[in-house]
Enzyme design. Structure first.
Site, PDB file in Angstrom:
ATOM      1  N   ASP A 187     -63.157 -59.499  39.437  1.00 47.67           N
ATOM      2  CA  ASP A 187     -63.110 -60.264  40.687  1.00 47.67           C
ATOM      3  C   ASP A 187     -63.197 -59.252  41.811  1.00 47.67           C
ATOM      4  O   ASP A 187     -62.374 -58.341  41.889  1.00 47.67           O
ATOM      5  CB  ASP A 187     -61.799 -61.058  40.791  1.00 47.67           C
ATOM      6  CG  ASP A 187     -61.724 -62.181  39.771  1.00 47.67           C
ATOM      7  OD1 ASP A 187     -62.789 -62.636  39.304  1.00 47.67           O
ATOM      8  OD2 ASP A 187     -60.597 -62.604  39.426  1.00 47.67           O
TER       9      ASP A 187
ATOM     10  N   ASP B 129     -63.180 -73.960  34.095  1.00 47.14           N
ATOM     11  CA  ASP B 129     -61.847 -73.441  34.400  1.00 47.14           C
ATOM     12  C   ASP B 129     -60.842 -74.391  33.772  1.00 47.14           C
ATOM     13  O   ASP B 129     -60.873 -75.592  34.022  1.00 47.14           O
ATOM     14  CB  ASP B 129     -61.631 -73.363  35.916  1.00 47.14           C
ATOM     15  CG  ASP B 129     -62.451 -72.239  36.547  1.00 47.14           C
ATOM     16  OD1 ASP B 129     -62.906 -71.347  35.799  1.00 47.14           O
ATOM     17  OD2 ASP B 129     -62.644 -72.255  37.769  1.00 47.14           O
TER      18      ASP B 129
END
Lengths: 192, 250
Positions: free
Chosen positions: B130, B11
């Site tokens: 997601d 990330d």
């Protein structure tokens, strides 16, 4: 000078970076003279066969590639375009190799994506290749096994992982993305 | 035999790696290129870089970082975060990324999946989903998990495949950061519903969790972040363990 053929296909940067990492001077170009006079030629590619073929023909690059005499390496779509015909867009290809390119039946996940083993490996291209080594594949079409096949892979069915005729070599997998194993294969080609 | 892939996720925020717990708190975990290089040496099968702040702050993923990564590493990598147009995808792919991952922008403009696939091929289009369990139904969330959508996860996965996605990166928000294991049920449903590779993501805490997701679902790959960054489960140890459990692993 190692020349990488520039055309409307993806993944050319990766091949360029890989050759540079091995310490060879190299250039990405679609200049016919530069391609003809290169010490070795790499014909990479990820993309759609029909669109790529139209682009290559418009620029006369199909004839140039077919007539090359120096060691030439096709990668992925490059391999498929060097075969006789592909089902993708029902496209006539260079006919350097006798194999026909077909779409994988949807009996398992398509594309064939990831690291897989090779079998029946035979060629200077695979110097130092070990039985358990794997290379990275990503493709939805495969070249059938033919007389010129120098490595096979099994996914859904057995197919050509690498093919060679005279000065023309080609791999369905991506040596430039296959870690140290791929680096060795690329090095073997550059040292031919 | 085709191997199951182990994918560390980096990330990215301002060129450095961070790992959020349930998408909110951020901890600094180091230089992205350095970490990428370490993972390649350790045997990672692929890498995913997600610019987690890009969508929120409307920033574009740093093309320069992609270029540096492409120069240094010799395994495939995916870049996501803030890719909202064909031009964004072109810039990332030309800088050397093998795949781009789309999340919010694919929900807003599903035709973008088709546009990128027809120019660069389906193999370079990853649909990131997601998902969160809402009243017993797995639903799609966007904007880094902050915004609910009316999309059912299974329907959206099928739609994404139809529109040209070549792979699905499925993150369970319920599991992400918990270390309680992957969301087996939704990973199984999605991987059964589509015929493209599915990457399971969110919740990896032990080596047994990886065995579980590969045995109980059709997932082609499993992704994790913090357990790798902080060296809690070294990749070579994990891969050795999976081999002993007869999971096909490189």
């Amino acid at each position: 000078m190692i020349v990488i053929i520039k055309y409307n296909a993806g993944n050319i940067t990766s091949v360029y970076n890989a050759v540079k990492r091995l310490g060879y001077p190299c250039k990405v170009t679609d200049d016919v003279d530069e391609i003809r006079h290169a010490e070795k030629v790499i014909f990479p590619g990820v993309g759609e066969a029909g669109t790529a073929m139209i682009y290559l023909k418009e620029r006369g690059l199909d004839k140039v590639i077919k007539s090359l005499l120096q060691p030439t390496l096709g990668v992925c779509l490059g391999l498929q375009l060097m075969c006789s015909h592909t089902e993708e867009g029902d496209t006539e290809c260079f006919g350097i190799f006798d194999a026909i390119v077909k779409k994988f039946p949807a009996t398992d996940i398509v594309p064939h994506m990831g690291w897989n083993n090779l079998s029946d490996v035979e060629s200077a291209l695979f110097r130092n290749f070990c039985r358990d080594d794997t290379t990275y594949f990503v493709h939805s079409y495969y070249a059938e096994i033919c007389m010129q096949t120098i490595a096979t892979c099994d996914y859904i069915l057995p197919f050509s992982a690498a093919i060679r005729r005279d000065n023309f070599y080609a791999t369905q997998f991506h040596p430039e993305k296959s870690g140290s194993v791929g680096e060795q294969i690329l090095k073997n080609f550059l040292e031919l | 035999m085709l191997k199951k892939r182990i994918i560390p996720c980096l990330d990215i925020k301002d060129g450095r790696t961070v790992k959020g717990i349930n998408f909110v708190e951020l901890r600094d975990a180091g230089d992205a290129v350095e970490l990428a290089r370490r993972y390649v040496l350790e045997g990672a099968d692929e890498l995913v870089f997600l610019d987690i702040t890009a969508t929120v702050e409307n920033r574009k993923t740093l093309t320069e970082l992609v270029r540096r990564v492409a120069e240094e590493i010799n395994i495939p990598f995916t870049v996501g975060g803030g890719i909202s147009s064909l031009e964004d995808a072109q810039a990332i792919i030309r800088a050397g990324a093998d795949k781009v991952s789309l999340n919010t922008s694919a929900v807003d403009h599903p035709e973008l999946l088709t546009e990128i696939a027809s120019q660069f091929g389906s193999q370079c289009v990853v649909l990131a989903i997601d998902t969160k369990l809402v009243d017993g139904e797995w639903m799609v969330f966007v904007h880094g998990g902050r915004t609910p959508t009316p999309l059912r996860t299974i329907d959206w996965a099928r739609e994404g495949e139809k529109r040209g996605a070549g792979e699905i990166l499925l993150t369970s928000m319920n599991n992400d950061g918990t270390r309680d294991g992957f969301a087996i049920d939704i990973t199984r449903s999605v991987s059964d519903a589509v015929n493209i590779p599915v990457i399971a993501s969110g919740g990896a805490g032990t080596m047994a969790h990886f065995v579980e997701v590969f045995r109980q679902t059709r997932a082609s790959a499993a992704l994790a972040a913090s357990i790798f960054h902080f060296g809690e489960i070294p990749i070579p140890t994990l891969k050795q363990y999976l081999k002993e459990q007869n999971i096909p692993i490189r």
